[in-house]
Motif scaffolding. Sequence first.
Motif, PDB file in Angstrom:
ATOM      1  N   LYS A 124      44.811  61.494  65.489  1.00  0.00           N
ATOM      2  CA  LYS A 124      45.130  62.770  66.126  1.00  0.00           C
ATOM      3  C   LYS A 124      44.872  63.938  65.184  1.00  0.00           C
ATOM      4  O   LYS A 124      44.378  64.993  65.595  1.00  0.00           O
ATOM      5  CB  LYS A 124      46.601  62.783  66.562  1.00  0.00           C
ATOM      6  N   SER A 125      45.197  63.764  63.915  1.00  0.00           N
ATOM      7  CA  SER A 125      45.078  64.849  62.945  1.00  0.00           C
ATOM      8  C   SER A 125      43.632  65.144  62.586  1.00  0.00           C
ATOM      9  O   SER A 125      43.223  66.304  62.509  1.00  0.00           O
ATOM     10  CB  SER A 125      45.864  64.495  61.681  1.00  0.00           C
ATOM     11  N   THR A 126      42.841  64.088  62.368  1.00  0.00           N
ATOM     12  CA  THR A 126      41.472  64.271  61.878  1.00  0.00           C
ATOM     13  C   THR A 126      40.442  64.351  63.005  1.00  0.00           C
ATOM     14  O   THR A 126      39.343  64.867  62.802  1.00  0.00           O
ATOM     15  CB  THR A 126      41.074  63.106  60.957  1.00  0.00           C
ATOM     16  N   GLY A 127      40.800  63.813  64.178  1.00  0.00           N
ATOM     17  CA  GLY A 127      39.817  63.719  65.251  1.00  0.00           C
ATOM     18  C   GLY A 127      38.814  62.604  65.010  1.00  0.00           C
ATOM     19  O   GLY A 127      37.838  62.449  65.753  1.00  0.00           O
ATOM     20  N   ASP A 128      39.044  61.816  63.956  1.00  0.00           N
ATOM     21  CA  ASP A 128      38.146  60.717  63.590  1.00  0.00           C
ATOM     22  C   ASP A 128      38.602  59.436  64.284  1.00  0.00           C
ATOM     23  O   ASP A 128      39.577  58.805  63.863  1.00  0.00           O
ATOM     24  CB  ASP A 128      38.149  60.536  62.065  1.00  0.00           C
ATOM     25  N   HIS A 129      37.908  59.050  65.345  1.00  0.00           N
ATOM     26  CA  HIS A 129      38.256  57.837  66.090  1.00  0.00           C
ATOM     27  C   HIS A 129      37.584  56.598  65.501  1.00  0.00           C
ATOM     28  O   HIS A 129      37.916  55.473  65.893  1.00  0.00           O
ATOM     29  CB  HIS A 129      37.848  57.988  67.560  1.00  0.00           C
ATOM     30  N   SER A 130      36.669  56.800  64.578  1.00  0.00           N
ATOM     31  CA  SER A 130      35.877  55.672  64.065  1.00  0.00           C
ATOM     32  C   SER A 130      36.745  54.682  63.284  1.00  0.00           C
ATOM     33  O   SER A 130      36.472  53.477  63.306  1.00  0.00           O
ATOM     34  CB  SER A 130      34.745  56.178  63.175  1.00  0.00           C
ATOM     35  N   LEU A 131      37.798  55.168  62.598  1.00  0.00           N
ATOM     36  CA  LEU A 131      38.652  54.250  61.842  1.00  0.00           C
ATOM     37  C   LEU A 131      39.395  53.302  62.780  1.00  0.00           C
ATOM     38  O   LEU A 131      39.373  52.084  62.599  1.00  0.00           O
ATOM     39  CB  LEU A 131      39.653  55.035  60.984  1.00  0.00           C
ATOM     40  N   ALA A 132      40.045  53.858  63.790  1.00  0.00           N
ATOM     41  CA  ALA A 132      40.794  53.024  64.737  1.00  0.00           C
ATOM     42  C   ALA A 132      39.867  52.084  65.506  1.00  0.00           C
ATOM     43  O   ALA A 132      40.298  51.005  65.934  1.00  0.00           O
ATOM     44  CB  ALA A 132      41.568  53.901  65.715  1.00  0.00           C
ATOM     45  N   GLU A 133      38.604  52.479  65.676  1.00  0.00           N
ATOM     46  CA  GLU A 133      37.661  51.665  66.449  1.00  0.00           C
ATOM     47  C   GLU A 133      36.997  50.569  65.614  1.00  0.00           C
ATOM     48  O   GLU A 133      36.290  49.712  66.159  1.00  0.00           O
ATOM     49  CB  GLU A 133      36.587  52.564  67.067  1.00  0.00           C
ATOM     50  N   ARG A 134      37.228  50.586  64.302  1.00  0.00           N
ATOM     51  CA  ARG A 134      36.669  49.522  63.477  1.00  0.00           C
ATOM     52  C   ARG A 134      37.186  48.162  63.935  1.00  0.00           C
ATOM     53  O   ARG A 134      38.360  48.028  64.293  1.00  0.00           O
ATOM     54  CB  ARG A 134      37.049  49.725  62.003  1.00  0.00           C
ATOM     55  N   PRO A 135      36.347  47.133  63.891  1.00  0.00           N
ATOM     56  CA  PRO A 135      36.791  45.797  64.312  1.00  0.00           C
ATOM     57  C   PRO A 135      38.037  45.317  63.573  1.00  0.00           C
ATOM     58  O   PRO A 135      38.923  44.712  64.178  1.00  0.00           O
ATOM     59  CB  PRO A 135      35.580  44.912  63.982  1.00  0.00           C
ATOM     60  N   GLU A 136      38.126  45.613  62.265  1.00  0.00           N
ATOM     61  CA  GLU A 136      39.287  45.138  61.510  1.00  0.00           C
ATOM     62  C   GLU A 136      40.574  45.850  61.922  1.00  0.00           C
ATOM     63  O   GLU A 136      41.663  45.253  61.917  1.00  0.00           O
ATOM     64  CB  GLU A 136      39.054  45.278  59.993  1.00  0.00           C
ATOM     65  N   CYS A 137      40.485  47.130  62.297  1.00  0.00           N
ATOM     66  CA  CYS A 137      41.668  47.859  62.755  1.00  0.00           C
ATOM     67  C   CYS A 137      42.087  47.400  64.146  1.00  0.00           C
ATOM     68  O   CYS A 137      43.278  47.286  64.442  1.00  0.00           O
ATOM     69  CB  CYS A 137      41.408  49.360  62.749  1.00  0.00           C
TER      70      CYS A 137
END
Length: 499
Positions: A168-181
């Motif tokens: 929410k803070s960064t607008g970066d969805h790529s971390l949460a979408e990583r397979p490991e996450c």
Amino acid sequence: MSLSLYDSAHSLDGRSGWDTPVFSMKDSSDLNPMVKEAWEALCRSQVYFRGKPVGTIAAYDHASEEVLNYDQVFVRDFVPSALAFLMKGEPDTVKNFLLKTLHIQGQDKMIDKFKLGDGAMPASFKVLHNPIKKTDSIIADFGESAIGRVAPVDSGFWWIILLRAYTKSTGDHSLAERPECQKGMRLILSLCLSEGFDTFPTLLCADGCSMVDRRMGIYGYPIEIQALFFMALRSALSMLKHDSEGKEFMEKIVKRLHALSFHMRSYFWLDFQQLNDIYRYKTEEYSHTAVNKFNVIPDSIPDWIFDFMPLRGGYFVGNVSPARMDFRWFALGNCIAILSSLATPEQSMAIMDLIEARWEELVGEMPLKICYPAMESHEWRIVTGCDPKNTRWSYHNGGTWPVLLWLLTAASIKTGRPQIARRAIELAEARLLKDGWPEYYDGKSGRFIGKQARKFQTWSIAGYLVAKMMMDDPTHVGMISMEEEKHMKPPLRRSSSWT
């Protein structure tokens, strides 16, 4: 097995431990002296692994003779530090922490001869630096070294909540979408959504499995865990991918949220009208039409609650299980209930009404009581096992914890009552810096520095900074707050405190 050793690796630049600031102070000349000192203290608490910041230690108290585990990075303790970094626009430490704890989650976890579930997150970890070999290694604790040897139920929930806050803070969805996450979230969810003998949607827990990490009679279905569970489920629902595995969990989450919200709002909620109803309960009712569904005996209602409960106001009680209702007020669970919208808008306002009406009891001279009231005498001996640290009005037994200031502030802003937060922050500013940022305060009004409190407690520092930044820019609350969804609104009757 005592501690688990992971990630022995070459340190790229020799930086490790907790003596290297992670970032330069931007615009430090514009900060008030207390805020500036708080940021400097938070910088000093940074922990590095392979030259990258991965968290903050629990306390930076050089005056203390016993370090114990205060030199470790605790998952729950790091949350306010993480929010401070996100609000400051410094998300790298948070990202590194999320990935590092995720890597630790993937390791085998053995306590004696017993293997913990794959989804279990560590309570804490410690970075060890070998200056001769120039290698870093991580030692993780999943509860096997904790007092009482209890695994932390809340760590996984805080991890999911923090991942959402980062997104929410960064607008970066790529971390949460990583397979490991995605896998990490599913593993945590598998632990708490598995089918068993439960007849309630709440989570059954051992004593000492959360912030209250010593024997305090919270075994069963503690409000803190249920509120964090609810918030973690909602957070995961917003981040899981819509693939076959993700959809399966999303279906389970939606069903559980519906049942959990109804259960908590119906059976854990207490206001003047509900207290009066319980006082008049009949017992030994047998059938699905029973009003007193948990067979709570009216004579078990403690005397203090009749004077404590105002005509306007209410809260979620500490615990509800067969023939047992823990009427104690717990700060963290009720604040999280507001932020996650486990509490309805009316219930959220009632919780804030209660805090205002019982300010002297719950806040006093320093925010905020972890629970109220304290146990004394025979009750203390039986429930805590004569715990010398949890004596009356100390530590978890009615002690005052400055870290809770950020939760009170966030709840105040969400409910449109910022004056409550402002009043609490002013109290904290009168003492915290002068007293050296203690871990907790003792006494009925929170007047005395805790008898075993560490100084320069990181989450006391970070909690203050987060509270200040949210007051300066209330939009920050959005990273840790959720609005109520229409499908979760229950058909509950209105009580006197909701008008």
